[in-house]
Write a protein that holds these residues in place. Sequence first.
Motif, PDB file in Angstrom:
ATOM      1  N   TYR B  22       0.840  -1.202   0.000  1.00 30.09           N
ATOM      2  CA  TYR B  22       0.000   0.000   0.000  1.00 30.09           C
ATOM      3  C   TYR B  22       0.876   1.255   0.000  1.00 30.09           C
ATOM      4  O   TYR B  22       0.620   2.218  -0.724  1.00 30.09           O
ATOM      5  CB  TYR B  22      -0.941   0.003   1.217  1.00 30.09           C
ATOM      6  CG  TYR B  22      -1.886   1.191   1.204  1.00 30.09           C
ATOM      7  CD1 TYR B  22      -3.073   1.138   0.489  1.00 30.09           C
ATOM      8  CD2 TYR B  22      -1.560   2.374   1.868  1.00 30.09           C
ATOM      9  CE1 TYR B  22      -3.918   2.228   0.441  1.00 30.09           C
ATOM     10  CE2 TYR B  22      -2.400   3.465   1.818  1.00 30.09           C
ATOM     11  CZ  TYR B  22      -3.579   3.392   1.109  1.00 30.09           C
ATOM     12  OH  TYR B  22      -4.419   4.475   1.054  1.00 30.09           O
ATOM     13  N   THR B  25       2.347   1.882  -3.345  1.00 30.62           N
ATOM     14  CA  THR B  25       1.305   2.403  -4.244  1.00 30.62           C
ATOM     15  C   THR B  25       1.088   3.896  -3.975  1.00 30.62           C
ATOM     16  O   THR B  25       0.969   4.705  -4.893  1.00 30.62           O
ATOM     17  CB  THR B  25      -0.025   1.646  -4.011  1.00 30.62           C
ATOM     18  OG1 THR B  25       0.230   0.258  -4.080  1.00 30.62           O
ATOM     19  CG2 THR B  25      -1.065   2.014  -5.054  1.00 30.62           C
ATOM     20  N   PRO B  38      -6.526   6.418  -3.815  1.00 28.90           N
ATOM     21  CA  PRO B  38      -6.602   5.455  -4.899  1.00 28.90           C
ATOM     22  C   PRO B  38      -8.025   5.380  -5.449  1.00 28.90           C
ATOM     23  O   PRO B  38      -8.991   5.564  -4.709  1.00 28.90           O
ATOM     24  CB  PRO B  38      -6.198   4.135  -4.233  1.00 28.90           C
ATOM     25  CG  PRO B  38      -6.415   4.351  -2.779  1.00 28.90           C
ATOM     26  CD  PRO B  38      -6.221   5.798  -2.529  1.00 28.90           C
ATOM     27  N   THR B  42      -9.010   0.340  -7.991  1.00 30.18           N
ATOM     28  CA  THR B  42      -7.796  -0.323  -7.498  1.00 30.18           C
ATOM     29  C   THR B  42      -7.883  -0.604  -5.995  1.00 30.18           C
ATOM     30  O   THR B  42      -7.321  -1.574  -5.511  1.00 30.18           O
ATOM     31  CB  THR B  42      -6.542   0.537  -7.775  1.00 30.18           C
ATOM     32  OG1 THR B  42      -6.746   1.832  -7.204  1.00 30.18           O
ATOM     33  CG2 THR B  42      -6.266   0.662  -9.253  1.00 30.18           C
ATOM     34  N   TYR B  46      -7.803  -4.300  -3.797  1.00 25.42           N
ATOM     35  CA  TYR B  46      -6.762  -4.397  -2.770  1.00 25.42           C
ATOM     36  C   TYR B  46      -7.361  -4.912  -1.453  1.00 25.42           C
ATOM     37  O   TYR B  46      -6.818  -5.827  -0.823  1.00 25.42           O
ATOM     38  CB  TYR B  46      -6.106  -3.026  -2.564  1.00 25.42           C
ATOM     39  CG  TYR B  46      -5.131  -2.988  -1.401  1.00 25.42           C
ATOM     40  CD1 TYR B  46      -3.841  -3.492  -1.532  1.00 25.42           C
ATOM     41  CD2 TYR B  46      -5.522  -2.463  -0.163  1.00 25.42           C
ATOM     42  CE1 TYR B  46      -2.952  -3.468  -0.466  1.00 25.42           C
ATOM     43  CE2 TYR B  46      -4.645  -2.443   0.902  1.00 25.42           C
ATOM     44  CZ  TYR B  46      -3.364  -2.932   0.756  1.00 25.42           C
ATOM     45  OH  TYR B  46      -2.503  -2.919   1.814  1.00 25.42           O
TER      46      TYR B  46
END
Lengths: 76, 139
Positions: B22, B25, B38, B42, B46
């Motif tokens: 995470y 990202t 996000p 996505t 996750y």
Amino acid sequence: MTGRKRPPITNRVRELRERHGQMSQAALGDAIGVTRQTVVAIEKGHYSPSLESAFRIARLFGVGVEDVFGWDEPPA
Amino acid sequence: MSYREMSAWVMGALTAALGLHYLSTYLDAAQGAGGAPPAAATFIPYVIVVVAASITAQIVLAILAPKRADTPPDERERPLLDRAGHWAGVIQAVLAVTALVTFMHREDGALLFHMIVGGLILAQVAEYALQIILLRWGS
């Protein structure tokens, strides 16, 4: 870990377990409903078991609770 | 090693790995779009991966030690697990308040989102770490 002073409780669990046909810590744990790690903690004096577990241990070995656990402090 | 401790090691490692994913990202997004939250496309997968991985890990542990997995925490473990949960809750609250105070100063909703999600992950990792420490050395 907690900084608390441990009560002066002694025990003969290991001695009784070994006298009882070299019973393993896991077998004792299974018999009284706790994990092997808890039996280890009791034997080392790191953990004082509940009254229920103390009675279960004593009954398993056919002795009284005071034959298993003691209070190691001189009387006031 | 007790089953609870083994479970805490596995779940802690899994949660830490997913947390690092995470974080990477977020860092990628921060370099590109200024750290925008996000997209649902996505983030939702996750979350599903996190849940599925946790369930899979628990199933694997239960297969490896079926008898011990079926046994509830004993009288020594229960208060230790409660204590770990308590302190993880405190950590989560502190991180949430930190996120809110940061939002008040910077008015960055995206950063607030990431700090809240990061706080949830950190608090969960802390809970597993505390479980390991307390089960091994606490009493």
